[in-house]
Design a protein around this motif. Structure first.
Motif, PDB file in Angstrom:
ATOM      1  N   ARG B 163       0.842  -1.189   0.000  1.00  0.00           N
ATOM      2  CA  ARG B 163       0.000   0.000   0.000  1.00  0.00           C
ATOM      3  C   ARG B 163       0.879   1.242   0.000  1.00  0.00           C
ATOM      4  O   ARG B 163       1.996   1.225   0.504  1.00  0.00           O
ATOM      5  N   GLY B 164       0.351   2.316  -0.586  1.00  0.00           N
ATOM      6  CA  GLY B 164       1.147   3.533  -0.779  1.00  0.00           C
ATOM      7  C   GLY B 164       1.679   4.099   0.522  1.00  0.00           C
ATOM      8  O   GLY B 164       0.961   4.193   1.511  1.00  0.00           O
ATOM      9  N   ARG B 165       2.957   4.471   0.498  1.00  0.00           N
ATOM     10  CA  ARG B 165       3.600   4.994   1.705  1.00  0.00           C
ATOM     11  C   ARG B 165       3.535   6.516   1.787  1.00  0.00           C
ATOM     12  O   ARG B 165       4.113   7.107   2.687  1.00  0.00           O
ATOM     13  N   GLY B 166       2.845   7.147   0.825  1.00  0.00           N
ATOM     14  CA  GLY B 166       2.781   8.616   0.806  1.00  0.00           C
ATOM     15  C   GLY B 166       1.803   9.174   1.819  1.00  0.00           C
ATOM     16  O   GLY B 166       1.783  10.367   2.080  1.00  0.00           O
ATOM     17  N   GLY B 167       0.980   8.324   2.382  1.00  0.00           N
ATOM     18  CA  GLY B 167       0.090   8.817   3.418  1.00  0.00           C
ATOM     19  C   GLY B 167      -1.213   8.062   3.512  1.00  0.00           C
ATOM     20  O   GLY B 167      -1.602   7.600   4.574  1.00  0.00           O
ATOM     21  N   ALA B 193       8.244  13.138  -4.643  1.00  0.00           N
ATOM     22  CA  ALA B 193       9.372  13.326  -3.724  1.00  0.00           C
ATOM     23  C   ALA B 193       9.298  14.726  -3.130  1.00  0.00           C
ATOM     24  O   ALA B 193      10.307  15.398  -2.947  1.00  0.00           O
ATOM     25  N   ASP B 194       8.080  15.159  -2.869  1.00  0.00           N
ATOM     26  CA  ASP B 194       7.905  16.506  -2.326  1.00  0.00           C
ATOM     27  C   ASP B 194       8.183  16.522  -0.822  1.00  0.00           C
ATOM     28  O   ASP B 194       8.690  17.498  -0.285  1.00  0.00           O
ATOM     29  N   GLU B 195       7.847  15.427  -0.187  1.00  0.00           N
ATOM     30  CA  GLU B 195       8.082  15.245   1.251  1.00  0.00           C
ATOM     31  C   GLU B 195       7.796  16.515   2.056  1.00  0.00           C
ATOM     32  O   GLU B 195       8.698  17.174   2.562  1.00  0.00           O
ATOM     33  N   GLY B 196       6.506  16.810   2.172  1.00  0.00           N
ATOM     34  CA  GLY B 196       6.112  18.060   2.798  1.00  0.00           C
ATOM     35  C   GLY B 196       6.020  18.028   4.316  1.00  0.00           C
ATOM     36  O   GLY B 196       6.099  19.067   4.962  1.00  0.00           O
ATOM     37  N   CYS B 282       1.835  21.033  -2.381  1.00  0.00           N
ATOM     38  CA  CYS B 282       2.324  20.444  -3.630  1.00  0.00           C
ATOM     39  C   CYS B 282       2.637  18.961  -3.471  1.00  0.00           C
ATOM     40  O   CYS B 282       2.960  18.281  -4.440  1.00  0.00           O
ATOM     41  N   GLY B 283       2.561  18.436  -2.256  1.00  0.00           N
ATOM     42  CA  GLY B 283       2.715  17.004  -2.066  1.00  0.00           C
ATOM     43  C   GLY B 283       1.410  16.283  -2.348  1.00  0.00           C
ATOM     44  O   GLY B 283       1.391  15.096  -2.644  1.00  0.00           O
ATOM     45  N   GLU B 284       0.310  17.003  -2.262  1.00  0.00           N
ATOM     46  CA  GLU B 284      -0.988  16.428  -2.604  1.00  0.00           C
ATOM     47  C   GLU B 284      -0.983  16.227  -4.108  1.00  0.00           C
ATOM     48  O   GLU B 284      -0.626  17.130  -4.860  1.00  0.00           O
ATOM     49  N   ASN B 319       3.129   7.814  -7.375  1.00  0.00           N
ATOM     50  CA  ASN B 319       3.483   7.056  -6.175  1.00  0.00           C
ATOM     51  C   ASN B 319       4.588   7.758  -5.413  1.00  0.00           C
ATOM     52  O   ASN B 319       5.376   8.525  -5.964  1.00  0.00           O
ATOM     53  N   ASN B 320       4.629   7.425  -4.164  1.00  0.00           N
ATOM     54  CA  ASN B 320       5.602   8.005  -3.259  1.00  0.00           C
ATOM     55  C   ASN B 320       6.969   7.311  -3.403  1.00  0.00           C
ATOM     56  O   ASN B 320       7.046   6.166  -3.851  1.00  0.00           O
ATOM     57  N   VAL B 321       8.026   7.994  -2.996  1.00  0.00           N
ATOM     58  CA  VAL B 321       9.384   7.451  -3.087  1.00  0.00           C
ATOM     59  C   VAL B 321       9.511   6.108  -2.357  1.00  0.00           C
ATOM     60  O   VAL B 321      10.023   5.124  -2.909  1.00  0.00           O
ATOM     61  N   CYS B 499      -9.346  19.555  -0.533  1.00  0.00           N
ATOM     62  CA  CYS B 499      -8.332  18.511  -0.707  1.00  0.00           C
ATOM     63  C   CYS B 499      -7.931  17.921   0.630  1.00  0.00           C
ATOM     64  O   CYS B 499      -8.374  18.348   1.692  1.00  0.00           O
ATOM     65  N   GLY B 500      -7.063  16.949   0.547  1.00  0.00           N
ATOM     66  CA  GLY B 500      -6.611  16.235   1.726  1.00  0.00           C
ATOM     67  C   GLY B 500      -5.988  17.137   2.773  1.00  0.00           C
ATOM     68  O   GLY B 500      -6.044  16.840   3.963  1.00  0.00           O
ATOM     69  N   LEU B 501      -5.374  18.230   2.337  1.00  0.00           N
ATOM     70  CA  LEU B 501      -4.741  19.108   3.318  1.00  0.00           C
ATOM     71  C   LEU B 501      -5.780  19.635   4.298  1.00  0.00           C
ATOM     72  O   LEU B 501      -5.639  19.518   5.510  1.00  0.00           O
TER      73      LEU B 501
HETATM   74  C1  FMN Z   1      -1.680  17.810   2.149  1.00  0.00           C
HETATM   75  C2  FMN Z   1      -1.101  16.587   1.560  1.00  0.00           C
HETATM   76  C3  FMN Z   1       0.272  16.472   1.443  1.00  0.00           C
HETATM   77  C4  FMN Z   1       0.840  15.358   0.883  1.00  0.00           C
HETATM   78  N1  FMN Z   1       2.191  15.285   0.807  1.00  0.00           N
HETATM   79  C5  FMN Z   1       2.751  14.184   0.268  1.00  0.00           C
HETATM   80  C6  FMN Z   1       4.158  14.085   0.163  1.00  0.00           C
HETATM   81  O1  FMN Z   1       4.893  14.973   0.586  1.00  0.00           O
HETATM   82  N2  FMN Z   1       4.680  12.983  -0.391  1.00  0.00           N
HETATM   83  C7  FMN Z   1       3.901  11.958  -0.864  1.00  0.00           C
HETATM   84  O2  FMN Z   1       4.423  10.995  -1.378  1.00  0.00           O
HETATM   85  N3  FMN Z   1       2.568  12.029  -0.771  1.00  0.00           N
HETATM   86  C8  FMN Z   1       1.964  13.109  -0.238  1.00  0.00           C
HETATM   87  N4  FMN Z   1       0.609  13.175  -0.169  1.00  0.00           N
HETATM   88  C9  FMN Z   1      -0.187  12.056  -0.713  1.00  0.00           C
HETATM   89  C10 FMN Z   1      -0.364  12.201  -2.222  1.00  0.00           C
HETATM   90  O3  FMN Z   1      -1.510  12.980  -2.485  1.00  0.00           O
HETATM   91  C11 FMN Z   1      -0.573  10.864  -2.898  1.00  0.00           C
HETATM   92  O4  FMN Z   1      -1.609  10.210  -2.269  1.00  0.00           O
HETATM   93  C12 FMN Z   1       0.641   9.975  -2.849  1.00  0.00           C
HETATM   94  O5  FMN Z   1       1.746  10.599  -3.402  1.00  0.00           O
HETATM   95  C13 FMN Z   1       0.356   8.710  -3.604  1.00  0.00           C
HETATM   96  O6  FMN Z   1       1.424   7.827  -3.522  1.00  0.00           O
HETATM   97  P1  FMN Z   1       1.320   6.437  -2.791  1.00  0.00           P
HETATM   98  O7  FMN Z   1       0.078   5.763  -3.255  1.00  0.00           O
HETATM   99  O8  FMN Z   1       2.540   5.720  -3.209  1.00  0.00           O
HETATM  100  O9  FMN Z   1       1.280   6.719  -1.331  1.00  0.00           O
HETATM  101  C14 FMN Z   1       0.019  14.305   0.409  1.00  0.00           C
HETATM  102  C15 FMN Z   1      -1.370  14.417   0.528  1.00  0.00           C
HETATM  103  C16 FMN Z   1      -1.914  15.531   1.112  1.00  0.00           C
HETATM  104  C17 FMN Z   1      -3.387  15.601   1.229  1.00  0.00           C
END
Ligand code: FMN
Ligand code: FES
Lengths: 129, 595
Positions: B163-167, B193-196, B282-284, B319-321, B499-501
């Motif tokens: 499962r995605g590690r981006g959140g 790779a925004d890693e916010g 911008c990570g969203e 996808n996330n890093v 949005c998710g934020l």
């Molecule tokens: C406010 C906000 C910030 C986010 N920041 C990141 C981020 O820095 N890096 C990241 O990989 N996903 C971030 N996400 C999730 C991405 O929207 C997205 O779901 C994700 O990159 C998908 O990759 P994954 O399925 O591999 O997790 C963020 C989501 C939200 C709502």
């Protein structure tokens, strides 16, 4: 760099490159390996420990023995240098004395491969860190 | 043939404390002692134990040297490499037993870790693709594109349960399948790779320590979803990660592992970088895509999801890093293997950035299902200075605070959500008795207000109003109604933000309200901050027995609230006191009491 053109070529490339990483791979799971320690203090080096170590490293590589060779400080047997300690997984460590290149090879062929003991074993009564 | 290798950490943390000079000095010293044939110095990625950096690890005996300085290089060579004697003073010291631990495998910090995404970090030279290939690098890509159909490969990934590690923890195989389903003349693979999250740095560490694994996974993804172009969206504040990625992309291109007709197949894949300016939003993913297209980093409504219409309105797989870093191993070792690690619904491992009031700060990778107690007290070595554990914040600004009662919950995506927090990107900040939970909630909300893009009203205005209420409470001007207002705002923002934020921004407030309601009440009703963090709620008094009458406090008080005769106990007039704390910091005799 020449291009890698097939899965086979990638595999060959990997085999060539593997060696440089071998000691790192081995040190990643040391419990399952034979641990060979060469005493490399001044006394050991003076009596040829470096050549012995080279011979051990070489033979282990050539014979593909699952072992790592490291060096330790003086083990306290300065009279019997070069000394080599061998610890096989699940066995107590054994220390061999007066090791030269020929004996080093014997240690591998006889003790490590076939569990035969050799002459010149010292009592293990010390501790290392 | 080298008998020994000295692995020197070249991560951002260790480089900041001169690890590059250590490499230089080690090489000089090896040369001076004629040891260049015996020992080799290798610059690697991050070991995770950045707090104790720079790290030098000697192989094959796994000796783990911490806080090494360039001046120590000579001693390491003459003692350890030449004579086989470890340099004791550089070994890690167990904070409790004060015992020196030489082998990193025996350190509490590493014992419970399991490294999949970080498998090569601190192990190989990230600037040398050959070391990656020697570790089976690009074999997964080669196997997938020569032996499997995209459908078969996607099936394997689905089976693995990744499962995605981006959140959000969205199933990766499913996302690939969706993206594959849409037909288009061009599709894209994007690496986020925004890693916010301000507390997280695992994505940076992976890119710095093992860039090739991300490149390989993106190419596999391209093959599976039918994309020939990939873009890594990376924040410009990560210069070292950018440099290592660029080197890796160039080397992969030279070997023909990227580019046209990879390994003699019909599959072609190109990769480029796009820099972000470092905004949380911008990570969203939709905000990220807007930013990639050159627009403002503002999210869009979903659906359509990027899988249908993303970058340049084409199907895009984001996808996330860390997600990508898991992919090649899954293909090498098989989905069944991956399936055995973790919990029922969250497979594999997760990387956490452990920080805050904890003994071992650093980057750790642990199997899903581990408990917070194991992480904090075993890997993290417990709370700093013997203080009492209070809470742990997970998931960054979108997450929440967990308490004592959650310490034994096995953590995974779902259990964290159920506990009112979330996995997020894996930030984990430990708090002790000196932390005020109202202030913590305020801190995260300040971040959100700063980072909100302003496109939707609930997030732009709502969070600002919530922040004002929290500020009021911290100043001792709150009342009980404010606590209800906070909740109401939180629910509205959660349910209506674009949005998710915005949807997750109330989490820090809600979870502290749930878990530390009494602390809010104490702030509001008793005007007290137990942790003594809210200055405005403190009362400053002088202990007459301790006061020597030196007059320092009176002379420094900005409102002349302190009076008293020289050599006589002084006195603070509470009506004039503005609670600035100057007297407390200036007093040399500990005579000021803060309550
Ligand atoms: C406010 C906000 C910030 C986010 N920041 C990141 C981020 O820095 N890096 C990241 O990989 N996903 C971030 N996400 C999730 C991405 O929207 C997205 O779901 C994700 O990159 C998908 O990759 P994954 O399925 O591999 O997790 C963020 C989501 C939200 C709502
Ligand atoms: S940067 Fe060196 S250990 Fe993390």
């Amino acid at each position: 760099m020449t291009k890698i053109k097939s899965l086979d070529e990638l595999r060959k490339k990997k085999q060539q490159l593997e060696q440089n990483l071998e000691i790192r791979e081995k040190s990643d799971h040391p419990e399952s390996l034979v641990q060979i320690k060469v005493a490399m203090a001044t006394c050991g080096i003076a009596s040829g420990a470096r050549t012995v170590m080279n011979a051990l490293v070489e033979k282990i590589r050539n014979d593909k023995i699952p072992a790592v060779v490291t060096q330790t400080g003086c083990m306290g047997y300065c009279y019997a240098e070069p000394t080599v300690e061998v610890k096989k997984p699940g066995h107590d460590p054994v220390v061999f004395s007066y090791v030269d290149v020929k004996k080093a090879e014997e240690i591998i062929d006889k003790y490590i491969k076939n569990n035969e003991l050799l002459d010149g074993i010292l009592p293990a009564n010390y501790q290392t860190i | 043939m080298y008998k020994m290798q000295l692995l020197v950490c070249g991560g951002t943390g260790c480089q900041a404390s001169a690890s590059a000079t250590i490499v230089e000095k080690l090489n000089e010293s090896l040369k001076a002692h004629g040891l260049t044939e015996d020992a080799q110095v290798v610059t690697t990625g991050c070991f995770g134990f950045c707090e104790k950096g720079p790290i030098v690890k000697v192989i094959p005996d796994n000796t783990f040297y911490t806080q090494v300085t360039p001046e120590d290089a000579e001693e390491i060579v003459t003692e350890h490499i030449l004579k086989g004697r470890k340099v004791n003073r550089l070994l890690y010291e167990n904070p409790e037993t004060k015992e020196h631990i030489s082998d990193s495998k025996h350190m509490g910090f590493y014992q419970k870790q399991m490294r999949i995404a970080l498998r090569n970090c601190g192990f190989i030279d990230p600037e040398n693709i050959d070391e990656y290939i020697a570790r089976d690098g690009y074999s997964a890509l080669a196997q997938v594109i020569t032996e499997l159909t995209p459908e078969q490969a996607i099936d394997m990934l689905k089976q693995s349960g990744l499962r995605g590690r981006g959140g959000a923890g969205f199933p990766t195989g499913l996302k690939w399948e969706f993206t594959r389903k849409y037909t288009a003349d061009q599709k894209y693979v994007v690496c986020n790779a925004d890693e916010g999250d301000p507390g997280a740095f695992m994505d940076r560490s992976i890119l710095e320590g093992d860039p090739n694994t991300v490149i390989e996974a993106m190419a596999i993804c391209g093959y599976c979803v039918g994309a020939t172009k990939g873009v890594v969206y990376i924040r410009a504040e990560y210069p070292l990660a950018i440099k290592r990625l660029e080197i890796a992309i160039e080397q992969a291109n030279e070997y023909g592992l990227l580019g046209k007709n990879i390994l003699g197949t019909d599959f072609s894949f190109d990769l480029e970088l796009r820099y972000g300016a470092g905004a949380f939003v911008c990570g969203e993913e939709t905000g990220l895509i807007a930013s990639m297209e050159g627009g403002r980093g503002e999210p869009n409504f979903k659906p359509p999801f990027p899988a249908e219409s993303g970058y340049n309105k084409k199907p895009t797989c984001v996808n996330n890093v860390e997600t990508f870093a898991n992919v090649p191993v899954i293909f090498l070792k098989g989905p069944e293997w991956f399936n055995t690690i973790g919990t029922e619904k969250s497979k594999g491992t997760k990387v956490f950035a452990l920080a805050g009031k904890i003994n071992n700060v650093g980057l750790i990778e642990v199997p899903m299902g581990i408990t917070l107690r194991e992480i904090i007290f075993e890997i993290g070595g417990g709370i700093k200075d013997g203080k009492k554990f209070k809470a742990v914040q997970t998931g960054g600004p979108s997450g929440g605070c967990l308490t004592e009662k959650h310490l034994d919950t096995p953590i995974d995506f779902d259990s964290l959500l159920a506990a009112g927090s979330m996995m997020g990107s894996g930030g984990m900040i430990v708090m002790d008795e000196d932390d005020c939970m109202v202030s913590i909630a305020k801190f995260y909300l300040e971040f959100i207000v700063e980072e909100s893009c302003g496109k939707c009203t609930p997030c732009r205005v709502g969070n600002k109003r919530m922040l004002e209420i929290l500020e009021k409470i911290c100043q001792g001007k709150g009342d009980m109604d404010d606590l209800d207002h906070l909740r109401n705002f939180a629910y509205v923002i959660r349910d209506t933000a674009l949005c998710g934020l915005g949807q997750t921004s109330p989490n820090p407030v809600l979870s502290t309200l749930d878990n530390f309601y009494d602390e809010y009440v104490a702030h509001v009703k008793d005007k007290k901050c137990e942790a003594k963090q809210c200055k405005a709620l403190a009362t400053y008094t002088i202990i007459p027995e301790a006061c020597t009458g030196c007059t320092v406090c009176a002379r420094n008080c900005p409102t002349d609230a302190i009076t008293g005769e020289r050599r006589q106990p002084h006195f603070i007039n509470q009506d004039l006191c503005i609670r600035c704390g100057v007297c407390y910091t200036k007093c040399k005799f500990n005579a000021i009491l803060v309550q």
